[in-house]
Design a protein around this motif. Sequence first.
Motif, short mmCIF file in Angstrom:
data_model
loop_
_atom_site.label_atom_id
_atom_site.label_comp_id
_atom_site.label_asym_id
_atom_site.label_seq_id
_atom_site.Cartn_x
_atom_site.Cartn_y
_atom_site.Cartn_z
N GLY A 79 5.17 -16.92 32.54
CA GLY A 79 5.93 -17.93 31.80
C GLY A 79 5.05 -19.03 31.25
N ILE A 80 4.10 -19.47 32.05
CA ILE A 80 3.18 -20.52 31.59
C ILE A 80 2.30 -20.01 30.46
N LEU A 81 1.80 -18.79 30.58
CA LEU A 81 0.96 -18.23 29.52
C LEU A 81 1.75 -18.02 28.23
N TYR A 82 3.01 -17.61 28.33
CA TYR A 82 3.85 -17.51 27.13
C TYR A 82 3.99 -18.89 26.49
N SER A 83 4.16 -19.93 27.31
CA SER A 83 4.28 -21.30 26.79
C SER A 83 3.02 -21.72 26.05
N VAL A 84 1.87 -21.44 26.65
CA VAL A 84 0.60 -21.82 26.02
C VAL A 84 0.39 -21.01 24.74
N ALA A 85 0.75 -19.72 24.77
CA ALA A 85 0.61 -18.89 23.57
C ALA A 85 1.48 -19.42 22.43
N GLY A 86 2.67 -19.89 22.76
CA GLY A 86 3.53 -20.47 21.73
C GLY A 86 3.00 -21.79 21.22
N ALA A 87 2.45 -22.60 22.11
CA ALA A 87 1.94 -23.91 21.72
C ALA A 87 0.65 -23.79 20.91
N ILE A 88 -0.14 -22.77 21.18
CA ILE A 88 -1.42 -22.63 20.50
C ILE A 88 -1.25 -22.11 19.07
N PHE A 89 -0.14 -21.42 18.82
CA PHE A 89 0.14 -20.94 17.46
C PHE A 89 1.63 -21.13 17.20
N LEU A 90 1.98 -22.33 16.80
CA LEU A 90 3.38 -22.73 16.65
C LEU A 90 4.15 -21.91 15.62
N MET A 91 3.45 -21.33 14.66
CA MET A 91 4.14 -20.55 13.63
C MET A 91 4.85 -19.33 14.22
N TYR A 92 4.35 -18.80 15.31
CA TYR A 92 4.94 -17.61 15.93
C TYR A 92 5.65 -17.92 17.25
N LEU A 102 12.96 -15.83 29.73
CA LEU A 102 13.28 -14.77 30.69
C LEU A 102 12.27 -14.72 31.84
N SER A 103 11.02 -15.06 31.58
CA SER A 103 10.04 -15.11 32.66
C SER A 103 10.37 -16.19 33.68
N PHE A 104 10.77 -17.37 33.18
CA PHE A 104 11.14 -18.44 34.09
C PHE A 104 12.45 -18.13 34.82
N VAL A 105 13.38 -17.47 34.15
CA VAL A 105 14.62 -17.05 34.82
C VAL A 105 14.29 -16.03 35.91
N GLY A 106 13.41 -15.08 35.59
CA GLY A 106 12.99 -14.09 36.59
C GLY A 106 12.29 -14.73 37.76
N TYR A 107 11.46 -15.74 37.48
CA TYR A 107 10.79 -16.48 38.54
C TYR A 107 11.81 -17.12 39.48
N ALA A 108 12.83 -17.74 38.92
CA ALA A 108 13.85 -18.39 39.74
C ALA A 108 14.67 -17.38 40.54
N LYS A 109 14.95 -16.23 39.96
CA LYS A 109 15.78 -15.23 40.64
C LYS A 109 15.01 -14.44 41.70
N LEU A 110 13.69 -14.41 41.59
CA LEU A 110 12.90 -13.61 42.54
C LEU A 110 13.02 -14.10 43.97
N LYS A 111 13.30 -15.38 44.17
CA LYS A 111 13.45 -15.88 45.54
C LYS A 111 14.61 -15.16 46.23
N GLY A 112 15.75 -15.09 45.56
CA GLY A 112 16.91 -14.40 46.13
C GLY A 112 16.69 -12.90 46.23
N ILE A 113 16.04 -12.32 45.25
CA ILE A 113 15.77 -10.88 45.28
C ILE A 113 14.85 -10.54 46.44
N ASN A 114 13.82 -11.35 46.65
CA ASN A 114 12.89 -11.09 47.77
C ASN A 114 13.59 -11.27 49.12
N GLU A 115 14.48 -12.24 49.23
CA GLU A 115 15.25 -12.41 50.48
C GLU A 115 16.12 -11.19 50.72
N TYR A 116 16.76 -10.68 49.68
CA TYR A 116 17.60 -9.50 49.80
C TYR A 116 16.76 -8.28 50.22
#
Length: 122
Positions: A79-92, A102-116
């Motif tokens: 998620g952080i690398l996607y953010s930097v990639a977007g910031a480094i080339f704003l046109m895309y 979706l990466s940050f959503v997946g990061y947040a959901k992984l806590k519950g998935i790992n507990e399960y």
Amino acid sequence: MKKKHSKALLISAILGSLYVIYLISYFGTGMTSNDSAEAVGAAIATALVTPHIILVTLSVIFNWVAYGTNKRGFALTAGILYSVAGAIFLMYIMFVVPSLVLSFVGYAKLKGINEYNNAIIG
């Protein structure tokens, strides 16, 4: 019982992979021109976009690893690398925002998935 994985990370990885394929095919075929001015322009454009391509490719790799291993750190890094990639080339940036979110959503959901997964395995 089967181990669960994050659907958000899967969709993010697929979208990111498709985008990397697009970037490589689009900027990889620009160097085949016979006109020297067009070839120079394509080379400059490719040089400007290369950091974006590298960062998105790294993001996709971390994204797939996060999906396969269910490790939260990899999802956060993607998620952080996607953010930097977007910031480094704003046109895309509009092409990386869905994968970024979706990466940050997946990061947040992984806590519950790992507990399960830990509850069903052991």
